[in-house]
Each structure stands twice: as structure tokens, then as C-alpha cells.
Scaffold this motif. Sequence first.
Motif, PDB file in Angstrom:
ATOM      1  N   THR A  21     -25.580  17.341   9.660  1.00  0.00           N
ATOM      2  CA  THR A  21     -26.501  17.840  10.674  1.00  0.00           C
ATOM      3  C   THR A  21     -26.344  19.351  10.759  1.00  0.00           C
ATOM      4  OG1 THR A  21     -26.449  15.809  11.982  1.00  0.00           O
ATOM      5  CG2 THR A  21     -27.131  17.821  13.108  1.00  0.00           C
ATOM      6  N   LEU A  22     -27.428  20.063  10.500  1.00  0.00           N
ATOM      7  CA  LEU A  22     -27.416  21.518  10.598  1.00  0.00           C
ATOM      8  C   LEU A  22     -28.003  21.924  11.946  1.00  0.00           C
ATOM      9  CD1 LEU A  22     -28.714  22.502   7.030  1.00  0.00           C
ATOM     10  CD2 LEU A  22     -26.353  22.466   7.844  1.00  0.00           C
ATOM     11  N   ASN A  23     -27.196  22.555  12.766  1.00  0.00           N
ATOM     12  CA  ASN A  23     -27.689  23.074  14.040  1.00  0.00           C
ATOM     13  C   ASN A  23     -28.647  24.225  13.802  1.00  0.00           C
ATOM     14  OD1 ASN A  23     -26.081  21.290  15.590  1.00  0.00           O
ATOM     15  ND2 ASN A  23     -24.303  22.630  15.318  1.00  0.00           N
ATOM     16  N   PRO A  24     -29.465  24.597  14.791  1.00  0.00           N
ATOM     17  CA  PRO A  24     -30.360  25.744  14.629  1.00  0.00           C
ATOM     18  C   PRO A  24     -29.580  26.971  14.141  1.00  0.00           C
ATOM     19  CG  PRO A  24     -30.894  24.595  16.648  1.00  0.00           C
ATOM     20  CD  PRO A  24     -29.652  23.950  16.110  1.00  0.00           C
ATOM     21  N   HIS A  25     -30.042  27.578  13.064  1.00  0.00           N
ATOM     22  CA  HIS A  25     -29.400  28.741  12.430  1.00  0.00           C
ATOM     23  C   HIS A  25     -28.005  28.412  11.900  1.00  0.00           C
ATOM     24  CE1 HIS A  25     -32.702  31.039  14.043  1.00  0.00           C
ATOM     25  NE2 HIS A  25     -32.386  30.691  15.276  1.00  0.00           N
ATOM     26  N   GLY A  26     -27.686  27.140  11.766  1.00  0.00           N
ATOM     27  CA  GLY A  26     -26.364  26.729  11.311  1.00  0.00           C
ATOM     28  C   GLY A  26     -26.321  26.530   9.802  1.00  0.00           C
ATOM     29  N   ARG A  27     -25.106  26.452   9.292  1.00  0.00           N
ATOM     30  CA  ARG A  27     -24.922  26.247   7.856  1.00  0.00           C
ATOM     31  C   ARG A  27     -23.738  25.317   7.628  1.00  0.00           C
ATOM     32  NH1 ARG A  27     -20.903  29.720   5.603  1.00  0.00           N
ATOM     33  NH2 ARG A  27     -21.977  29.784   3.596  1.00  0.00           N
ATOM     34  N   ARG A  28     -23.707  24.685   6.457  1.00  0.00           N
ATOM     35  CA  ARG A  28     -22.587  23.850   6.068  1.00  0.00           C
ATOM     36  C   ARG A  28     -22.201  24.222   4.641  1.00  0.00           C
ATOM     37  NH1 ARG A  28     -20.462  18.514   6.479  1.00  0.00           N
ATOM     38  NH2 ARG A  28     -18.554  18.562   5.216  1.00  0.00           N
ATOM     39  N   GLN A  29     -20.951  24.531   4.432  1.00  0.00           N
ATOM     40  CA  GLN A  29     -20.448  24.887   3.115  1.00  0.00           C
ATOM     41  C   GLN A  29     -19.548  23.775   2.613  1.00  0.00           C
ATOM     42  OE1 GLN A  29     -18.940  28.939   2.539  1.00  0.00           O
ATOM     43  NE2 GLN A  29     -17.176  28.097   1.457  1.00  0.00           N
ATOM     44  N   LEU A  49     -33.601  16.261   3.313  1.00  0.00           N
ATOM     45  CA  LEU A  49     -33.678  16.466   4.751  1.00  0.00           C
ATOM     46  C   LEU A  49     -34.791  15.631   5.361  1.00  0.00           C
ATOM     47  CD1 LEU A  49     -33.052  19.522   3.380  1.00  0.00           C
ATOM     48  CD2 LEU A  49     -32.717  19.983   5.794  1.00  0.00           C
ATOM     49  N   ASP A  50     -34.536  15.093   6.558  1.00  0.00           N
ATOM     50  CA  ASP A  50     -35.554  14.336   7.289  1.00  0.00           C
ATOM     51  C   ASP A  50     -35.167  14.301   8.769  1.00  0.00           C
ATOM     52  OD1 ASP A  50     -37.718  12.785   7.941  1.00  0.00           O
ATOM     53  OD2 ASP A  50     -36.713  10.907   7.417  1.00  0.00           O
ATOM     54  N   PRO A  51     -35.850  15.076   9.603  1.00  0.00           N
ATOM     55  CA  PRO A  51     -36.880  16.061   9.257  1.00  0.00           C
ATOM     56  C   PRO A  51     -36.240  17.424   9.013  1.00  0.00           C
ATOM     57  CG  PRO A  51     -36.712  15.898  11.621  1.00  0.00           C
ATOM     58  CD  PRO A  51     -35.677  14.950  11.058  1.00  0.00           C
ATOM     59  N   GLY A  52     -37.082  18.445   8.805  1.00  0.00           N
ATOM     60  CA  GLY A  52     -36.599  19.811   8.721  1.00  0.00           C
ATOM     61  C   GLY A  52     -36.651  20.390   7.320  1.00  0.00           C
ATOM     62  N   VAL A  53     -36.351  21.678   7.241  1.00  0.00           N
ATOM     63  CA  VAL A  53     -36.300  22.393   5.973  1.00  0.00           C
ATOM     64  C   VAL A  53     -35.021  23.218   5.943  1.00  0.00           C
ATOM     65  CG1 VAL A  53     -38.794  22.491   5.662  1.00  0.00           C
ATOM     66  CG2 VAL A  53     -37.652  24.311   6.937  1.00  0.00           C
ATOM     67  N   ALA A  54     -34.625  23.633   4.743  1.00  0.00           N
ATOM     68  CA  ALA A  54     -33.405  24.427   4.612  1.00  0.00           C
ATOM     69  C   ALA A  54     -33.494  25.256   3.343  1.00  0.00           C
ATOM     70  CB  ALA A  54     -32.172  23.522   4.569  1.00  0.00           C
ATOM     71  N   SER A  55     -32.590  26.199   3.204  1.00  0.00           N
ATOM     72  CA  SER A  55     -32.417  26.942   1.965  1.00  0.00           C
ATOM     73  C   SER A  55     -30.933  26.952   1.642  1.00  0.00           C
ATOM     74  CB  SER A  55     -32.958  28.376   2.091  1.00  0.00           C
ATOM     75  OG  SER A  55     -32.203  29.109   3.043  1.00  0.00           O
ATOM     76  N   GLY A  56     -30.601  27.332   0.425  1.00  0.00           N
ATOM     77  CA  GLY A  56     -29.188  27.322   0.071  1.00  0.00           C
ATOM     78  C   GLY A  56     -28.935  27.927  -1.286  1.00  0.00           C
TER      79      GLY A  56
END
Length: 205
Positions: A21-29, A49-56
Amino acid sequence: NGVFRAYNDSGLNVSEDIAVTLNPHGRRQITVGDEFIGAENIGYIVFELDPGVASGYMKLYVEGAYRAALPAVSSINTGDILYLSHIASDSTWWTDISLLNTTSSPRTLDVEFDNGETKTVDIPANGQRVFLISDLFDGQPQENIQSALIKDANGVIGLELFNESDNKMSGVLLNGETTSEIYYPHIASEGGWETGIVAYNPSDI
């Protein structure tokens, strides 16, 4: 909310999925070798992802030796060509190619080099193929080759890594895009820094 799913070179799901789960403006490494079981069997990973979008991005390294960072791929190639805009294959440098077939059918790709030679590469459905340029020539370096086209590459994504025997490594993503303007957004030419740039004409004229 998303899930990291790991696959081997044949496109089979391996290891356990990792839910994130990525919080708003959060990241996971994640360090793959630390968090995935049987990481040595993993060829590639998909973050769904479901729902939402991300970059990495991804970072490949051998601690104290090689290190390179590349963006994660966010769009699948829809054209028929991927460009290998730079190839270094000699006694010092080697070029490592990784191709991923995102389609449900096995693929045979033609690799057309700028010296006129053509080699074929087979990739299973949803599978990966990793090879050195020299592997396509019976292990012999190819100093006269500088670039190549990968044909019939619809649905195929990938990257190339450049390795040098003196602990140097860098890499680029492969794509089939061309444009009439190319931007090089940062140039460093002082304080010991140098900037190298490449422009590649993939056409026959």
C-alpha cells in the motif's frame, strides 16, 4: 494498493506475491534478494495496481563494483521495431540485452545489425531472453557493430546494459520512438565531468 508479482524467464509465476500500500506521495523500496523467496529464479517483476497509478525505477548493482539505475517500463511497445542505438562489443566492453515478451504467443525476432548481418532471437510467451551481443556470434566480440534494429517487436520491451572490465556499468531502456528534436536536459563539462551524447539515424537514408 498494488502487488509485486515475480516471474521466471519462461513466464511462470515464481516466489510469493508481495502486497504493497503506497500512501499519498509515499514510496516503497525493495531489495529483491532480501524480500522475495527464491530470488535467483526471478527473471522479471510486474507491479500491478488496483486502483491508482505509480512510477518507479530499478537499480542493478554489485556492491563495490557495478551500479546502474534505469526507469521501470510504464508502457508496452506497440510498434514493430526496437532500436539498439549503441552497441559496445570488444575486448573491454560488452553489451547485455534483456528482452521481455509481454504477449501470450512465443516470438521470433530479427536483429538487424548496422554491418548488414541479421540474427534471430526466440522468446517464449510472457517470457524473457537475456544475452550478450557476442553470444549471437559464437561468443566472439563484434568491434565493427555499433547499432541494430530489432524487428517484429510489437509487445516486446527491454533494456541494454553496457559493462566495462574496469568496474563501469550503465544502461538504457529500449524503445521504438523517433523524433525530429532530441533534448539532452543536462550537460556537465567542468570540474572533471564530461558528457557523452548519442544521436542515431535508424533509417536507410
